[in-house]
Design a protein around this motif. Structure first.
Motif, PDB file in Angstrom:
ATOM      1  N   ARG A 248       0.694  -1.161  -0.075  1.00  0.00           N
ATOM      2  CA  ARG A 248      -0.025  -0.026   0.025  1.00  0.00           C
ATOM      3  C   ARG A 248       0.848   1.341   0.076  1.00  0.00           C
ATOM      4  O   ARG A 248       0.492   2.335  -0.639  1.00  0.00           O
ATOM      5  CB  ARG A 248      -0.764   0.000   1.386  1.00  0.00           C
ATOM      6  CG  ARG A 248      -1.956  -1.133   1.218  1.00  0.00           C
ATOM      7  CD  ARG A 248      -2.815  -1.156   2.241  1.00  0.00           C
ATOM      8  NE  ARG A 248      -3.732  -2.284   2.379  1.00  0.00           N
ATOM      9  CZ  ARG A 248      -3.663  -3.049   2.878  1.00  0.00           C
ATOM     10  NH1 ARG A 248      -2.790  -3.375   3.694  1.00  0.00           N
ATOM     11  NH2 ARG A 248      -4.455  -4.440   2.719  1.00  0.00           N
ATOM     12  N   ALA A 249       1.979   1.093   0.726  1.00  0.00           N
ATOM     13  CA  ALA A 249       2.903   2.498   0.864  1.00  0.00           C
ATOM     14  C   ALA A 249       3.509   2.572  -0.760  1.00  0.00           C
ATOM     15  O   ALA A 249       3.623   3.722  -1.245  1.00  0.00           O
ATOM     16  CB  ALA A 249       3.965   2.321   1.912  1.00  0.00           C
ATOM     17  N   LEU A 252       1.108   4.348  -3.028  1.00  0.00           N
ATOM     18  CA  LEU A 252       0.467   5.659  -2.686  1.00  0.00           C
ATOM     19  C   LEU A 252       1.004   6.784  -3.613  1.00  0.00           C
ATOM     20  O   LEU A 252       2.199   6.636  -3.993  1.00  0.00           O
ATOM     21  CB  LEU A 252       1.029   5.882  -1.227  1.00  0.00           C
ATOM     22  CG  LEU A 252       0.355   6.980  -0.544  1.00  0.00           C
ATOM     23  CD1 LEU A 252      -1.085   6.456  -0.119  1.00  0.00           C
ATOM     24  CD2 LEU A 252       0.961   7.137   0.921  1.00  0.00           C
ATOM     25  N   ALA A 257       1.415  11.021   3.739  1.00  0.00           N
ATOM     26  CA  ALA A 257       0.652  10.073   4.047  1.00  0.00           C
ATOM     27  C   ALA A 257      -0.562  10.370   5.104  1.00  0.00           C
ATOM     28  O   ALA A 257      -1.785   9.627   4.855  1.00  0.00           O
ATOM     29  CB  ALA A 257       1.114   8.694   4.515  1.00  0.00           C
ATOM     30  N   ALA A 271       5.081  10.249   3.599  1.00  0.00           N
ATOM     31  CA  ALA A 271       5.099   8.713   2.879  1.00  0.00           C
ATOM     32  C   ALA A 271       6.143   7.889   3.039  1.00  0.00           C
ATOM     33  O   ALA A 271       7.178   8.404   3.041  1.00  0.00           O
ATOM     34  CB  ALA A 271       4.686   8.777   1.677  1.00  0.00           C
ATOM     35  N   HIS A 284      -3.757   7.939   5.320  1.00  0.00           N
ATOM     36  CA  HIS A 284      -3.787   6.604   4.729  1.00  0.00           C
ATOM     37  C   HIS A 284      -3.150   5.873   5.769  1.00  0.00           C
ATOM     38  O   HIS A 284      -1.960   5.414   5.576  1.00  0.00           O
ATOM     39  CB  HIS A 284      -2.929   6.761   3.519  1.00  0.00           C
ATOM     40  CG  HIS A 284      -3.550   7.627   2.377  1.00  0.00           C
ATOM     41  ND1 HIS A 284      -4.577   7.288   1.647  1.00  0.00           N
ATOM     42  CD2 HIS A 284      -3.181   8.849   2.012  1.00  0.00           C
ATOM     43  CE1 HIS A 284      -4.872   8.225   0.813  1.00  0.00           C
ATOM     44  NE2 HIS A 284      -4.152   9.261   0.850  1.00  0.00           N
ATOM     45  N   ALA A 287      -1.317   2.833   4.761  1.00  0.00           N
ATOM     46  CA  ALA A 287      -0.068   2.651   4.231  1.00  0.00           C
ATOM     47  C   ALA A 287       0.899   3.235   4.917  1.00  0.00           C
ATOM     48  O   ALA A 287       2.144   3.440   4.513  1.00  0.00           O
ATOM     49  CB  ALA A 287      -0.246   3.742   2.876  1.00  0.00           C
TER      50      ALA A 287
END
Length: 332
Positions: A248-249, A252, A257, A271, A284, A287
């Motif tokens: 998921r990261a 992104l 994030a 992020a 998120h 993530a």
């Protein structure tokens, strides 16, 4: 907690002054005042993760800990995040244990901690680091295997590394990495104590975000991975996390994030940074860095720190009593 059964008393408990040979892992903003206090009240060694604040603010936080409890509580410093060594002095004046991690042992810091009246400890990932920590004057060392969640210094499985370290140093040793059940606690108690993180993240007292806790409950023992994905601001640092957050990261499409509120101030979460989601985090969350060790399969529900300490300590005592042929009194 009731008096600890005799089979669980170790040189570690005698040194630190706790009743149960369990140490809470110092986990950034997750192991704050509430969790450290709850683990300590249960008879184990609670730990406050250094929250990257100035020495004055750290002193206020630790004063609040002391107002809650006179039982042993320690402070964990991750060296790449320690900008002001005065924080070591502040911690040593207030807490009975000051622990360092993620750097070669530094005799100067060990001396500062001990000069302030604290026991000094170092978490290590190799036999060489363990020897260096003992030579620097550490009162005990924490040996981390690669099974551990969070920031991982160890590159070898815990048990063979632990065996070699026990031969190499004369100070008490705490085993860390993949310990989350009474059986695994019993298995490492020849070392002296166990350091546990993942199970305590999924507690009512933990400052982890509820979604993070729920993700740990849903995860199985094979759902973690060791990755350098979450290295923003900390290049190439390996972390063990839940496998799902890595993908998921990577997918992104933003540099930020989310956001966390710290001390009433909104702070952006970059992020792929090593900052995990806490109670006040938005964005998120799936993530972000969801730290988890290979013991995550032992997390079946969100419970109290007291219940976890009782389960592990009483269960380990019964197993050790059974293994010794019933010698000694079995705990009620």
């Amino acid at each position: 907690m009731a008096t600890v059964p005799i089979p669980l008393r170790t040189p570690f408990t005698d040194l630190v002054g706790c009743d149960v040979p369990i140490q809470l892992a110092g986990m950034g903003w997750v192991s704050g005042l509430d969790l450290a206090d709850a683990v300590s009240a249960a008879g184990a060694l609670g730990m406050v993760g250094y929250p990257m604040v100035p020495a004055r603010v750290l002193g206020e936080l630790l004063d609040a800990v002391r107002q809650r409890t006179s039982r042993p509580v320690g402070v964990n410093f991750i060296l790449p995040l320690l900008e002001d060594e005065a924080c070591v002095d502040v911690a040593a004046e207030r807490m009975p244990v000051v622990e360092f991690f993620y750097a070669d042992p530094v005799p100067r810091l060990v001396t500062r901690a001990k000069r302030g009246g604290a026991l000094a400890a170092w978490q290590v990932g190799s036999v060489e680091e363990a020897r260096a920590a003992a030579d620097a004057g550490c009162d005990f060392v924490v040996v981390q295997g690669r099974e551990a969640g969070g920031h991982v210094r160890g590159v070898r499985p815990l048990l063979p590394l632990l065996d070699e370290v026990l031969d190499a140093v004369d100070v008490p040793v705490v085993a860390a990495g993949g310990i989350g059940s009474a059986r695994t606690l019993a298995a490492v108690l020849a070392a002296g104590a166990a350091r546990i993180g993942t199970r305590f993240v999924a507690t009512h007292e933990s400052d982890a975000h509820p979604d993070y806790k729920d993700a740990l409950v849903r995860a199985g023992s094979g759902d973690t991975t060791l990755t350098t994905q979450f290295s923003t601001g900390w290049p190439d640092a390996p972390h063990r996390v839940l496998s799902g957050c890595v993908e998921r990261a990577r997918s992104l499409d933003t540099d930020i994030a989310g956001e966390a509120v710290l001390g009433g101030v909104p702070v952006p979460v970059p992020a792929s940074s090593p900052v995990c989601p806490i109670r006040t985090t938005t964005g998120h969350l799936d993530a972000m860095t969801l730290y988890a060790g290979e013991a995550v399969g032992t997390v079946s529900r969100i419970e109290s720190a007291l219940d976890i300490v009782r389960e592990l300590a009483d269960g380990a005592a019964r197993l050790l009593c059974k293994a010794s042929g019933g010698i000694g009194k079995e705990p009620a």
